[in-house]
Design a protein around this motif. Sequence first.
Motif, mmCIF file in Angstrom:
data_model
loop_
_atom_site.group_PDB
_atom_site.id
_atom_site.type_symbol
_atom_site.label_atom_id
_atom_site.label_comp_id
_atom_site.label_asym_id
_atom_site.label_seq_id
_atom_site.Cartn_x
_atom_site.Cartn_y
_atom_site.Cartn_z
ATOM 1 N N ILE A 90 0.842 -1.200 0.000
ATOM 2 C CA ILE A 90 0.000 0.000 0.000
ATOM 3 C C ILE A 90 0.879 1.252 0.000
ATOM 4 C CG2 ILE A 90 -1.808 1.244 1.223
ATOM 5 C CD1 ILE A 90 -2.676 -1.462 0.046
ATOM 6 N N GLY A 91 1.899 1.269 0.860
ATOM 7 C CA GLY A 91 2.815 2.407 0.886
ATOM 8 C C GLY A 91 3.560 2.564 -0.418
ATOM 9 N N GLY A 92 3.967 1.458 -1.016
ATOM 10 C CA GLY A 92 4.636 1.534 -2.308
ATOM 11 C C GLY A 92 3.732 2.079 -3.392
ATOM 12 N N LYS A 93 2.469 1.631 -3.384
ATOM 13 C CA LYS A 93 1.512 2.117 -4.388
ATOM 14 C C LYS A 93 1.287 3.616 -4.255
ATOM 15 C CE LYS A 93 -3.022 1.134 -6.375
ATOM 16 N NZ LYS A 93 -4.148 0.187 -6.437
ATOM 17 N N LEU A 94 1.289 4.115 -3.014
ATOM 18 C CA LEU A 94 1.107 5.553 -2.800
ATOM 19 C C LEU A 94 2.333 6.361 -3.212
ATOM 20 C CD1 LEU A 94 -0.673 5.648 0.687
ATOM 21 C CD2 LEU A 94 -1.663 6.289 -1.523
ATOM 22 N N GLY A 95 3.524 5.824 -2.945
ATOM 23 C CA GLY A 95 4.733 6.614 -3.132
ATOM 24 C C GLY A 95 5.428 6.485 -4.463
#
Length: 290
Positions: free
Chosen positions: A24-29
């Motif tokens: 999820i963090g990777g998808k956001l960043g």
Amino acid sequence: MPPDSPWARMAPALFVLLWSTGFIGGKLGLPYAEPLTFLLVRMVLVAALLGGVALAVRAPWPKSRGEAGRIALAGLLVHGTYLGGVFTALEHGLPAGTVALVVGLQPLLTAAVAGPLLGETVTGRQWLGFGLGLCGVALVVWEKLSLGPGMVAGLGLATLALVGITAGTLYQKRHCGGMDLRSGTAIQYAASAVLFGILAPLTEDMAIDWTGEFVFALAWLCLVLSVGAIFLLFALIRRGAASRVASLFYLTPPTTAIMAWLLFGETLGAFALAGMAVVAVAVALVLRKG
């Protein structure tokens, strides 16, 4: 942490929840920075944070260069190779579900080598659990499997991530059992920062769009993933058998799928729901005592 305390009983579930937010963090960043540049900033920040904490509390540091080198090598495998492989695989266009499936093979790979390397016994019931877990993970991500031309590099990078996290888990168990989590993890992130500091300028333009979403993703990945989840992982490795700890990674794809549904509206089909049930049974088989 006493093994029968409420925190000890909650630790595996908490680890799965925190670890699952990585995608999820990777998808956001990732839309705002290239993968190795993103990881370089993350490693530098976390190494500085943990190094400062270790110095402030006067945590013990490695007593020899050899000990420090072993700790750094484990970090390069767990952080550098695993995260670098996952993030660059996503950047190459490999679907997140496919990456999760490849990395989800870790329990089987760990079980296959944990016996010879660590002297652990893997029972028939646990092997059955590993096999069911693999089937469950495949069901969860089946709807996102869309391999096509140009995906070979991404698949290779995801496989590299699988090998890195498996080797790092086993190496950590065998060679870094006495490592202080504060100073040792700071060394591991610093070593990974050096790795990404070499690779990022060679392969990327290192541009970053400092949007609110990127800052939030970076802060989440630094504090929750790189500190909270990793500390929990190492604590679980220290307390339990490596093959049993590795089985927790089977819960990551379905947990991530639920988060993606809640946050991004990604739907869960019948295969995914069935896979979650299979994974739950598989983990129960692996972790059950006796």
